[in-house]
Design a protein around this motif. Structure first.
Motif, mmCIF file in Angstrom:
data_model
loop_
_atom_site.group_PDB
_atom_site.id
_atom_site.type_symbol
_atom_site.label_atom_id
_atom_site.label_comp_id
_atom_site.label_asym_id
_atom_site.label_seq_id
_atom_site.Cartn_x
_atom_site.Cartn_y
_atom_site.Cartn_z
ATOM 1 N N LYS A 14 0.772 -1.471 0.058
ATOM 2 C CA LYS A 14 0.109 -0.104 0.059
ATOM 3 C C LYS A 14 0.869 1.299 -0.124
ATOM 4 C CE LYS A 14 -3.892 -2.224 2.617
ATOM 5 N NZ LYS A 14 -4.757 -1.983 3.656
ATOM 6 N N THR A 15 2.222 1.298 0.553
ATOM 7 C CA THR A 15 2.876 2.219 0.517
ATOM 8 C C THR A 15 4.144 2.222 -0.237
ATOM 9 O OG1 THR A 15 4.048 1.492 2.400
ATOM 10 C CG2 THR A 15 2.240 2.909 2.810
ATOM 11 N N GLN A 16 4.229 1.307 -1.297
ATOM 12 C CA GLN A 16 5.306 1.020 -2.318
ATOM 13 C C GLN A 16 5.567 2.361 -3.154
ATOM 14 O OE1 GLN A 16 4.710 -2.529 -4.412
ATOM 15 N NE2 GLN A 16 5.693 -3.739 -2.936
ATOM 16 N N ARG A 17 6.631 2.750 -3.441
ATOM 17 C CA ARG A 17 6.935 4.026 -4.218
ATOM 18 C C ARG A 17 8.059 3.619 -5.011
ATOM 19 N NH1 ARG A 17 4.441 8.278 -4.363
ATOM 20 N NH2 ARG A 17 6.240 9.444 -4.678
ATOM 21 N N ASN A 66 23.021 14.228 -12.307
ATOM 22 C CA ASN A 66 22.696 15.561 -11.549
ATOM 23 C C ASN A 66 21.987 15.153 -10.202
ATOM 24 O OD1 ASN A 66 20.094 14.389 -12.305
ATOM 25 N ND2 ASN A 66 19.235 16.690 -12.907
ATOM 26 N N VAL A 67 22.500 14.280 -9.534
ATOM 27 C CA VAL A 67 22.122 13.549 -8.235
ATOM 28 C C VAL A 67 22.338 14.901 -7.177
ATOM 29 C CG1 VAL A 67 22.399 12.268 -6.210
ATOM 30 C CG2 VAL A 67 22.726 11.408 -8.533
ATOM 31 N N SER A 68 23.393 15.331 -7.178
ATOM 32 C CA SER A 68 23.596 16.680 -6.174
ATOM 33 C C SER A 68 22.532 17.802 -6.320
ATOM 34 C CB SER A 68 25.141 16.999 -6.285
ATOM 35 O OG SER A 68 25.426 18.055 -5.563
ATOM 36 N N GLU A 69 22.389 18.034 -7.626
ATOM 37 C CA GLU A 69 21.418 19.116 -7.985
ATOM 38 C C GLU A 69 20.072 18.746 -7.535
ATOM 39 O OE1 GLU A 69 19.668 20.944 -12.125
ATOM 40 O OE2 GLU A 69 21.666 20.126 -12.168
ATOM 41 N N ARG A 70 19.902 17.686 -7.871
ATOM 42 C CA ARG A 70 18.220 17.208 -7.634
ATOM 43 C C ARG A 70 18.131 16.923 -6.031
ATOM 44 N NH1 ARG A 70 13.708 17.520 -10.592
ATOM 45 N NH2 ARG A 70 11.846 16.157 -9.640
ATOM 46 N N PHE A 71 18.774 16.336 -5.368
ATOM 47 C CA PHE A 71 18.872 15.977 -3.965
ATOM 48 C C PHE A 71 19.564 16.609 -3.070
ATOM 49 C CE2 PHE A 71 17.329 12.321 -6.579
ATOM 50 C CZ PHE A 71 16.127 11.835 -5.877
ATOM 51 N N GLU A 100 11.205 5.532 1.562
ATOM 52 C CA GLU A 100 11.353 5.923 0.239
ATOM 53 C C GLU A 100 12.780 6.515 0.300
ATOM 54 O OE1 GLU A 100 9.639 8.774 -3.175
ATOM 55 O OE2 GLU A 100 8.896 8.843 -1.266
ATOM 56 N N GLY A 101 12.861 7.364 1.340
ATOM 57 C CA GLY A 101 14.249 8.078 1.419
ATOM 58 C C GLY A 101 15.467 7.220 1.544
ATOM 59 N N ILE A 102 15.325 6.046 2.434
ATOM 60 C CA ILE A 102 16.421 5.052 2.537
ATOM 61 C C ILE A 102 16.503 4.350 1.186
ATOM 62 C CG2 ILE A 102 16.979 3.047 3.899
ATOM 63 C CD1 ILE A 102 15.576 4.174 6.194
ATOM 64 N N ILE A 118 19.661 2.884 -3.725
ATOM 65 C CA ILE A 118 19.730 2.771 -5.189
ATOM 66 C C ILE A 118 21.042 3.438 -5.785
ATOM 67 C CG2 ILE A 118 18.840 3.674 -7.192
ATOM 68 C CD1 ILE A 118 17.140 1.364 -6.427
ATOM 69 N N ALA A 119 21.217 4.553 -4.851
ATOM 70 C CA ALA A 119 22.495 5.547 -5.414
ATOM 71 C C ALA A 119 23.655 4.726 -5.009
ATOM 72 C CB ALA A 119 22.294 6.621 -4.593
ATOM 73 N N TRP A 120 23.615 3.952 -3.550
ATOM 74 C CA TRP A 120 24.588 3.043 -3.208
ATOM 75 C C TRP A 120 25.149 2.124 -4.348
ATOM 76 C CZ3 TRP A 120 24.367 -2.109 -1.698
ATOM 77 C CH2 TRP A 120 25.831 -2.626 -0.888
ATOM 78 N N LEU A 121 23.874 1.329 -4.789
ATOM 79 C CA LEU A 121 24.088 0.388 -5.834
ATOM 80 C C LEU A 121 24.730 0.807 -7.111
ATOM 81 C CD1 LEU A 121 20.920 -1.567 -5.424
ATOM 82 C CD2 LEU A 121 23.099 -2.299 -4.756
ATOM 83 N N ALA A 122 24.790 2.090 -7.518
ATOM 84 C CA ALA A 122 25.401 2.482 -8.460
ATOM 85 C C ALA A 122 26.997 2.632 -8.368
ATOM 86 C CB ALA A 122 24.725 4.109 -9.139
#
Length: 375
Positions: free
Chosen positions: A268-271, A284-289, A356-358, A363-367
């Motif tokens: 019900k809360t999947q994102r 552009n991760v830094s710019e976005r987040f 969601e934030g974690i 996802i970024a760590w996996l990159a």
């Protein structure tokens, strides 16, 4: 500008709503359905707010989007009523796609069920000939999607796609949608030999035929013929390969569309992870987040290093465990991302962050660490 986005969940509510949702993810392209993908019920096109949606797209810097035909269309069917429904409905979908000023409508070619591949290929070609001869919207191209090869579906090889195209009279109105998960699962080794696979496609079909690229990771090894998508970096393809696809010079200018699954422990809360996936691939991760996001990703690198967890090896080991160990699969049938999430929360890292934030930071760590330099 890199054209990258995702399919949007709100597209059956109209082009304007879809454009707003896509903008939330930082999309510069996106894919919609003109109604629910599982049925043929459709609202009048004016109820989809096409003009308002186009204005919103222009304001958001979106130049090109893609339409996906519903999954129930099966031009390969030997059943006359199923085949005719597919022809008639696809003609109507072309007209609706034209109203959105969209030039590519993605189509799963079809499944031959009780017949054979040769029958299916010819049946699809016959259907496309009928569809195209009955529509005047020549600006709209049908983008035949490469398939993973599960069951009796056609499109599991470049040769099958080429064979269909060769049998269609007005094949100038045909393009191809290349799906990374599908061709990987069909047995094309894009991880070790992306250039070789693209060269093979060029020789058999022609790179000039490409109209759309679907970018998805895969839960299965190459050749599995399963078609099970997973977020970028959490599957057998991996972030590095998807990143090479998105930035490959032979694919420059094409729209890249994510179809990665939403994640989270509670259905019900999947994102969706679209926002971070797009930012990672765009660089552009830094710019976005913001810089704090990158600091927290660096904390994850240090945390998992202490646990002696290597991102790529961990992902592959977990999928192989679930595939090969029936007891493990039954006891804990969760994706690598959920297990990684458990490590983080058990250790008490980032207590102020939402699930969601974690997951976005995972996802970024996996990159890989390179994104900390390039983001």
């Amino acid at each position: 500008m890199l054209k990258i986005g995702s399919h949007v969940s709100s597209s059956d509510k109209g082009l304007l709503t879809a454009a707003k949702e896509a903008n939330e993810y930082g999309s510069s392209s996106f894919m919609i359905y003109t109604g629910a993908p599982q049925n043929t019920r459709r609202k009048p096109i004016e109820a989809m707010y096409p003009e308002e949606g186009k204005l919103a797209m222009k304001a958001n810097g979106v130049e090109e989007i893609v339409v996906h035909a519903p999954y129930i269309i099966n031009l390969a069917s030997y059943k006359d009523n199923t085949y005719q429904l597919a022809v008639d409905f696809l003609q109507e979908e072309i007209r609706r796609t034209h109203a959105f000023d969209v030039k590519n409508i993605v189509l799963h070619p079809g499944a031959y069920t009780d017949k054979d591949p040769e029958y299916g290929i010819q049946r699809i070609a016959d259907g496309l000939n009928e569809v195209l001869s009955g529509t005047n919207e020549t600006e709209v191209h049908i983008a035949l999607e490469t398939m993973a090869g599960k069951g009796t579906e056609i499109g599991r090889s470049f040769e099958e796609i080429a064979s269909i195209i060769d049998k269609v009279v007005h094949n100038e109105r045909l393009t191809v949608c290349l799906d990374t998960c599908h061709i990987h699962d069909a047995g094309y080794d894009i991880v070790s030999d992306l250039d070789g696979v693209l060269q093979q496609f060029d020789q058999i079909v022609g790179l000039n035929r490409l109209g759309v690229i679907h970018i998805n990771d895969s839960k299965n090894p190459s050749g599995a013929r399963k078609d099970r998508h997973t977020p970028i970096g959490s599957g057998f393809i991996g972030f590095d390969t998807i990143n090479k696809v998105v930035h490959h010079e032979a694919l420059s200018g094409l729209p890249f569309i994510l179809e990665t699954p939403w994640i989270g422990k509670d259905a019900k809360t999947q994102r969706p992870m679209y926002e971070v996936e797009i930012a990672l691939l765009r660089g552009n991760v830094s710019e976005r987040f913001g810089p704090e996001f990158l600091q927290e990703v660096e904390e994850l690198h240090s945390f998992f290093a202490k646990l002696e967890i290597d991102s790529r090896q961990y992902v592959l080991d977990i999928w192989n465990l679930l595939k090969n160990d029936a007891k493990a699969k039954k006891a804990d049938p969760r994706e690598p991302l959920e297990r990684l999430y458990d490590h983080v929360t058990t250790a008490g890292l980032f207590p102020a962050l939402s699930e969601e934030g974690i997951n976005q930071r995972l996802i970024a760590w996996l990159a890989g660490k390179q994104i900390l330099v390039n983001a």
